[in-house]
Scaffold this active site. Structure first.
Site, PDB file in Angstrom:
ATOM      1  CG  ASP A  83       1.892  -1.635  -4.900  1.00 34.57           C
ATOM      2  OD1 ASP A  83       3.118  -1.153  -5.471  1.00 34.57           O
ATOM      3  OD2 ASP A  83       0.669  -1.142  -4.972  1.00 34.57           O
ATOM      4  CG  ASN A 154     -10.062   1.548  -7.702  1.00 35.48           C
ATOM      5  OD1 ASN A 154      -8.513   1.938  -7.012  1.00 35.48           O
ATOM      6  ND2 ASN A 154      -9.085   0.478  -8.378  1.00 35.48           N
ATOM      7  CD  GLU A 161      -6.774  -2.514  -8.241  1.00 36.64           C
ATOM      8  OE1 GLU A 161      -7.363  -1.632  -7.658  1.00 36.64           O
ATOM      9  OE2 GLU A 161      -6.273  -2.668  -9.018  1.00 36.64           O
TER      10      GLU A 161
HETATM   11  C1  F6R Z   1       1.674   1.964  -5.726  1.00 35.15           C
HETATM   12  C2  F6R Z   1       0.699   1.861  -5.186  1.00 35.15           C
HETATM   13  C3  F6R Z   1      -0.622   2.548  -5.420  1.00 35.15           C
HETATM   14  C4  F6R Z   1      -1.062   4.078  -6.187  1.00 35.15           C
HETATM   15  C5  F6R Z   1      -1.753   4.566  -6.420  1.00 35.15           C
HETATM   16  C6  F6R Z   1      -2.272   5.877  -7.185  1.00 35.15           C
HETATM   17  O1  F6R Z   1       2.693   1.559  -5.108  1.00 35.15           O
HETATM   18  O2  F6R Z   1       0.146   0.958  -4.128  1.00 35.15           O
HETATM   19  O3  F6R Z   1      -1.678   2.200  -4.294  1.00 35.15           O
HETATM   20  O4  F6R Z   1      -0.593   4.284  -4.551  1.00 35.15           O
HETATM   21  O5  F6R Z   1      -2.644   4.400  -7.283  1.00 35.15           O
HETATM   22  O6  F6R Z   1      -1.249   5.627  -7.793  1.00 35.15           O
HETATM   23  P1  F6R Z   1      -0.606   7.611  -7.952  1.00 35.15           P
HETATM   24  O7  F6R Z   1       0.368   8.729  -7.007  1.00 35.15           O
HETATM   25  O8  F6R Z   1       0.303   6.812  -9.521  1.00 35.15           O
HETATM   26  O9  F6R Z   1      -1.949   8.079  -8.406  1.00 35.15           O
END
Ligand code: F6R
Length: 270
Positions: A83, A154, A161
Protein backbone atom coordinates in the site's frame (compact mmCIF):
# COMPACT_ATOMS: atom_id res chain seq x y z
CA UNK A 1 17.67 -22.74 16.05
CA UNK A 2 15.01 -20.07 16.63
CA UNK A 3 12.94 -20.66 19.74
CA UNK A 4 9.24 -21.24 19.01
CA UNK A 5 7.04 -21.65 22.08
CA UNK A 6 4.29 -23.39 20.17
CA UNK A 7 3.21 -24.32 16.70
CA UNK A 8 -0.55 -24.56 16.43
CA UNK A 9 -2.86 -25.53 13.62
CA UNK A 10 -5.91 -23.28 13.70
CA UNK A 11 -8.53 -23.46 10.96
CA UNK A 12 -6.06 -24.44 8.25
CA UNK A 13 -3.46 -21.87 9.28
CA UNK A 14 -0.16 -22.60 10.95
CA UNK A 15 0.31 -20.39 13.99
CA UNK A 16 3.86 -20.11 15.30
CA UNK A 17 4.10 -18.46 18.70
CA UNK A 18 7.47 -16.99 19.73
CA UNK A 19 8.72 -15.67 23.05
CA UNK A 20 9.74 -12.34 21.49
CA UNK A 21 9.09 -10.26 18.35
CA UNK A 22 12.84 -10.52 17.68
CA UNK A 23 12.66 -14.30 17.39
CA UNK A 24 9.49 -14.17 15.28
CA UNK A 25 11.20 -11.67 12.96
CA UNK A 26 14.23 -13.89 12.61
CA UNK A 27 11.99 -16.83 11.67
CA UNK A 28 10.07 -14.71 9.16
CA UNK A 29 13.31 -13.49 7.58
CA UNK A 30 14.40 -17.09 7.29
CA UNK A 31 11.15 -17.96 5.46
CA UNK A 32 11.66 -15.02 3.08
CA UNK A 33 15.24 -16.07 2.36
CA UNK A 34 14.11 -19.62 1.70
CA UNK A 35 11.27 -18.51 -0.58
CA UNK A 36 13.73 -16.42 -2.60
CA UNK A 37 16.23 -19.25 -2.91
CA UNK A 38 13.69 -21.93 -3.83
CA UNK A 39 11.92 -19.77 -6.36
CA UNK A 40 15.07 -18.34 -7.96
CA UNK A 41 16.51 -21.83 -8.21
CA UNK A 42 13.33 -23.21 -9.79
CA UNK A 43 12.35 -20.35 -12.09
CA UNK A 44 15.21 -17.83 -12.12
CA UNK A 45 13.07 -15.28 -10.30
CA UNK A 46 11.08 -14.65 -7.12
CA UNK A 47 8.16 -12.32 -6.47
CA UNK A 48 7.67 -10.93 -2.96
CA UNK A 49 4.73 -9.01 -1.57
CA UNK A 50 5.98 -6.63 1.13
CA UNK A 51 4.49 -4.80 4.09
CA UNK A 52 5.50 -1.59 5.85
CA UNK A 53 4.78 -0.40 9.39
CA UNK A 54 6.57 -1.08 12.63
CA UNK A 55 6.08 -4.85 12.62
CA UNK A 56 8.32 -5.97 9.72
CA UNK A 57 11.23 -3.59 10.42
CA UNK A 58 13.36 -6.29 12.03
CA UNK A 59 12.63 -8.71 9.20
CA UNK A 60 14.10 -6.22 6.73
CA UNK A 61 17.10 -5.66 9.03
CA UNK A 62 17.81 -9.41 8.93
CA UNK A 63 17.50 -9.52 5.13
CA UNK A 64 19.86 -6.56 4.77
CA UNK A 65 22.30 -8.24 7.15
CA UNK A 66 22.21 -11.47 5.09
CA UNK A 67 22.81 -9.47 1.94
CA UNK A 68 25.77 -7.65 3.49
CA UNK A 69 27.19 -10.95 4.70
CA UNK A 70 27.08 -12.15 1.10
CA UNK A 71 24.58 -14.94 1.74
CA UNK A 72 21.53 -13.39 0.05
CA UNK A 73 21.11 -11.74 -3.32
CA UNK A 74 17.97 -10.03 -4.60
CA UNK A 75 18.99 -10.43 -8.23
CA UNK A 76 15.97 -11.96 -9.92
CA UNK A 77 13.65 -10.72 -7.14
CA UNK A 78 10.70 -8.39 -7.79
CA UNK A 79 8.77 -6.80 -4.96
CA UNK A 80 5.23 -5.43 -4.75
CA UNK A 81 4.28 -3.40 -1.69
CA UNK A 82 0.90 -3.65 -0.11
CA UNK A 83 0.00 0.00 0.00
CA UNK A 84 0.75 3.70 -0.16
CA UNK A 85 -1.03 6.72 1.25
CA UNK A 86 -2.91 8.87 -1.26
CA UNK A 87 -2.04 11.48 -2.20
CA UNK A 88 1.60 11.02 -1.25
CA UNK A 89 4.92 12.03 -2.78
CA UNK A 90 7.55 9.29 -2.97
CA UNK A 91 10.16 11.41 -1.17
CA UNK A 92 7.87 12.41 1.68
CA UNK A 93 9.46 11.03 4.87
CA UNK A 94 6.10 9.43 5.76
CA UNK A 95 5.63 7.70 2.41
CA UNK A 96 5.82 3.94 2.22
CA UNK A 97 8.21 4.34 -0.74
CA UNK A 98 10.59 6.18 1.62
CA UNK A 99 10.07 3.54 4.31
CA UNK A 100 11.01 0.78 1.88
CA UNK A 101 14.05 2.68 0.67
CA UNK A 102 15.16 3.22 4.27
CA UNK A 103 14.63 -0.35 5.42
CA UNK A 104 15.37 -2.46 2.34
CA UNK A 105 15.59 -1.05 -1.18
CA UNK A 106 18.48 1.29 -0.39
CA UNK A 107 20.62 -1.50 1.06
CA UNK A 108 20.29 -4.50 -1.26
CA UNK A 109 20.82 -5.40 -4.92
CA UNK A 110 17.19 -5.02 -5.96
CA UNK A 111 16.84 -3.47 -9.40
CA UNK A 112 14.97 -0.13 -9.12
CA UNK A 113 12.49 -1.17 -11.82
CA UNK A 114 11.62 -4.28 -9.84
CA UNK A 115 10.63 -2.62 -6.52
CA UNK A 116 7.03 -1.64 -6.99
CA UNK A 117 5.17 0.62 -4.60
CA UNK A 118 1.77 2.00 -5.57
CA UNK A 119 2.23 5.58 -6.76
CA UNK A 120 0.66 8.15 -4.47
CA UNK A 121 1.24 10.87 -7.06
CA UNK A 122 -0.94 9.37 -9.79
CA UNK A 123 -3.72 11.79 -10.84
CA UNK A 124 -7.08 11.07 -9.21
CA UNK A 125 -8.69 10.24 -12.57
CA UNK A 126 -6.03 7.58 -13.26
CA UNK A 127 -5.74 6.03 -9.79
CA UNK A 128 -8.08 3.15 -10.68
CA UNK A 129 -6.10 2.46 -13.89
CA UNK A 130 -2.87 2.51 -11.96
CA UNK A 131 -4.21 0.03 -9.39
CA UNK A 132 -5.52 -2.29 -12.13
CA UNK A 133 -2.13 -2.05 -13.80
CA UNK A 134 -0.42 -3.03 -10.52
CA UNK A 135 -2.53 -6.23 -10.44
CA UNK A 136 -1.65 -6.89 -14.09
CA UNK A 137 2.07 -6.49 -13.38
CA UNK A 138 1.80 -9.06 -10.57
CA UNK A 139 -0.18 -11.45 -12.77
CA UNK A 140 2.33 -11.01 -15.61
CA UNK A 141 5.11 -12.01 -13.18
CA UNK A 142 3.21 -15.23 -12.45
CA UNK A 143 1.85 -14.09 -9.07
CA UNK A 144 3.40 -13.52 -5.66
CA UNK A 145 5.55 -16.31 -4.20
CA UNK A 146 5.52 -15.01 -0.63
CA UNK A 147 3.38 -12.21 0.78
CA UNK A 148 4.47 -10.61 4.04
CA UNK A 149 1.60 -9.08 6.02
CA UNK A 150 1.15 -7.11 9.20
CA UNK A 151 -2.23 -6.92 10.91
CA UNK A 152 -3.97 -3.69 11.84
CA UNK A 153 -5.49 -3.34 15.32
CA UNK A 154 -8.80 -3.29 13.48
CA UNK A 155 -7.91 -6.51 11.65
CA UNK A 156 -6.99 -4.84 8.35
CA UNK A 157 -4.58 -6.47 5.90
CA UNK A 158 -2.81 -4.03 3.62
CA UNK A 159 -5.27 -1.14 3.80
CA UNK A 160 -8.22 -3.43 3.21
CA UNK A 161 -10.24 -1.98 6.06
CA UNK A 162 -13.21 -3.61 7.82
CA UNK A 163 -16.40 -3.36 5.70
CA UNK A 164 -19.85 -4.89 5.67
CA UNK A 165 -19.44 -6.32 2.16
CA UNK A 166 -20.68 -9.87 1.66
CA UNK A 167 -17.88 -12.42 1.85
CA UNK A 168 -17.92 -13.32 -1.84
CA UNK A 169 -17.39 -9.67 -2.78
CA UNK A 170 -14.76 -9.06 -0.10
CA UNK A 171 -12.52 -11.91 -1.27
CA UNK A 172 -12.69 -10.57 -4.83
CA UNK A 173 -11.58 -7.00 -4.03
CA UNK A 174 -8.82 -5.88 -6.41
CA UNK A 175 -6.08 -3.32 -5.84
CA UNK A 176 -7.83 0.04 -5.51
CA UNK A 177 -8.23 3.37 -3.73
CA UNK A 178 -9.77 3.23 -0.25
CA UNK A 179 -10.81 5.48 2.62
CA UNK A 180 -8.80 4.82 5.75
CA UNK A 181 -10.56 3.61 8.89
CA UNK A 182 -10.58 5.80 12.03
CA UNK A 183 -8.35 3.31 13.90
CA UNK A 184 -5.81 3.32 11.06
CA UNK A 185 -5.72 7.13 11.03
CA UNK A 186 -5.31 7.22 14.80
CA UNK A 187 -2.48 4.66 14.70
CA UNK A 188 -0.64 6.57 11.95
CA UNK A 189 -0.84 9.90 13.81
CA UNK A 190 2.67 9.69 15.29
CA UNK A 191 4.23 9.24 11.83
CA UNK A 192 2.52 12.39 10.59
CA UNK A 193 2.90 14.64 13.64
CA UNK A 194 -0.79 14.43 14.53
CA UNK A 195 -4.00 12.77 13.41
CA UNK A 196 -5.05 15.84 11.41
CA UNK A 197 -2.08 15.38 9.05
CA UNK A 198 -2.72 11.73 8.23
CA UNK A 199 -3.97 11.28 4.64
CA UNK A 200 -7.57 10.07 4.64
CA UNK A 201 -7.09 7.86 1.59
CA UNK A 202 -4.68 5.22 0.34
CA UNK A 203 -4.09 2.82 -2.51
CA UNK A 204 -4.01 -0.79 -1.38
CA UNK A 205 -3.28 -4.16 -2.85
CA UNK A 206 -6.62 -5.94 -3.03
CA UNK A 207 -7.80 -8.83 -0.91
CA UNK A 208 -8.00 -10.98 -4.06
CA UNK A 209 -4.39 -10.16 -4.93
CA UNK A 210 -3.22 -11.04 -1.41
CA UNK A 211 -5.21 -14.30 -1.34
CA UNK A 212 -3.73 -15.35 -4.69
CA UNK A 213 -0.18 -15.38 -3.23
CA UNK A 214 1.36 -18.85 -3.10
CA UNK A 215 2.25 -18.37 0.57
CA UNK A 216 1.52 -15.74 3.17
CA UNK A 217 3.41 -14.88 6.37
CA UNK A 218 1.44 -12.74 8.83
CA UNK A 219 3.29 -10.98 11.62
CA UNK A 220 1.61 -9.54 14.71
CA UNK A 221 3.30 -8.43 17.89
CA UNK A 222 2.07 -7.08 21.20
CA UNK A 223 -1.08 -7.04 23.29
CA UNK A 224 -2.62 -4.34 21.05
CA UNK A 225 -2.90 -6.91 18.25
CA UNK A 226 -4.24 -9.77 20.41
CA UNK A 227 -7.92 -9.09 19.75
CA UNK A 228 -7.44 -8.80 15.98
CA UNK A 229 -5.36 -12.00 15.93
CA UNK A 230 -7.98 -13.98 17.86
CA UNK A 231 -10.83 -12.60 15.74
CA UNK A 232 -8.92 -13.39 12.54
CA UNK A 233 -8.16 -16.96 13.58
CA UNK A 234 -11.22 -17.94 15.57
CA UNK A 235 -14.04 -15.48 14.89
CA UNK A 236 -16.42 -15.59 11.94
CA UNK A 237 -14.89 -15.34 8.46
CA UNK A 238 -16.13 -11.89 7.54
CA UNK A 239 -15.15 -8.68 5.76
CA UNK A 240 -15.64 -6.97 9.14
CA UNK A 241 -12.32 -8.61 10.14
CA UNK A 242 -10.20 -8.65 6.98
CA UNK A 243 -7.58 -10.90 8.63
CA UNK A 244 -10.23 -13.63 8.87
CA UNK A 245 -10.39 -13.72 5.05
CA UNK A 246 -7.00 -15.45 5.16
CA UNK A 247 -8.87 -18.54 6.38
CA UNK A 248 -10.33 -18.89 2.88
CA UNK A 249 -6.88 -20.07 1.70
CA UNK A 250 -6.15 -22.96 4.09
CA UNK A 251 -2.65 -24.42 3.99
CA UNK A 252 -1.01 -21.27 2.63
CA UNK A 253 -0.79 -19.01 5.68
CA UNK A 254 1.77 -18.98 8.50
CA UNK A 255 1.11 -16.63 11.41
CA UNK A 256 4.31 -15.65 13.25
CA UNK A 257 3.31 -13.92 16.43
CA UNK A 258 4.64 -13.24 19.90
CA UNK A 259 3.08 -14.39 23.17
CA UNK A 260 1.34 -11.08 23.78
CA UNK A 261 -0.35 -11.13 20.36
CA UNK A 262 -1.35 -14.77 20.96
CA UNK A 263 -2.80 -14.07 24.40
CA UNK A 264 -6.46 -13.97 23.34
CA UNK A 265 -6.45 -17.11 21.21
CA UNK A 266 -8.92 -19.39 22.97
CA UNK A 267 -7.97 -22.80 24.40
CA UNK A 268 -4.29 -22.42 23.70
CA UNK A 269 -3.28 -21.97 27.31
CA UNK A 270 -0.69 -19.29 26.74
C1 F6R B 1 1.49 -1.77 5.92
C2 F6R B 1 0.16 -2.35 5.97
C3 F6R B 1 -0.63 -2.40 7.23
C4 F6R B 1 0.21 -2.71 8.47
C5 F6R B 1 -0.64 -2.74 9.73
C6 F6R B 1 0.18 -2.97 10.97
O1 F6R B 1 2.03 -1.90 4.61
O2 F6R B 1 -0.31 -2.78 4.97
O3 F6R B 1 -1.64 -3.35 7.09
O4 F6R B 1 0.83 -3.96 8.29
O5 F6R B 1 -1.32 -1.54 9.83
O6 F6R B 1 1.03 -1.86 11.16
P1 F6R B 1 2.15 -1.86 12.29
O7 F6R B 1 3.12 -2.91 11.87
O8 F6R B 1 2.78 -0.50 12.22
O9 F6R B 1 1.48 -2.18 13.57
Amino acid sequence: MIKRLRVLEIAGAQVQVFDTPANASEAAASDVRQAIRISVQATGKAVLGLATGRTPERVYAHLVESHRAGSLSFRGVSTYNLDEYYPMGPLDPASYRTYMHRHLFGHVDLAPNRCHVLDGTVPEAFAADHCAQFDRWIAAEGGIDLQLLGLGRNGHIGFNEPTNLPLERAVGLPTRGVDLHAVTIFDAAAEFGGEANVPRRALTMGVATILAARSVVVLAFGEAKAQAVAASLQGPITAEVPGSLLRTIPGKVAWMIDQAAASRIADVGL
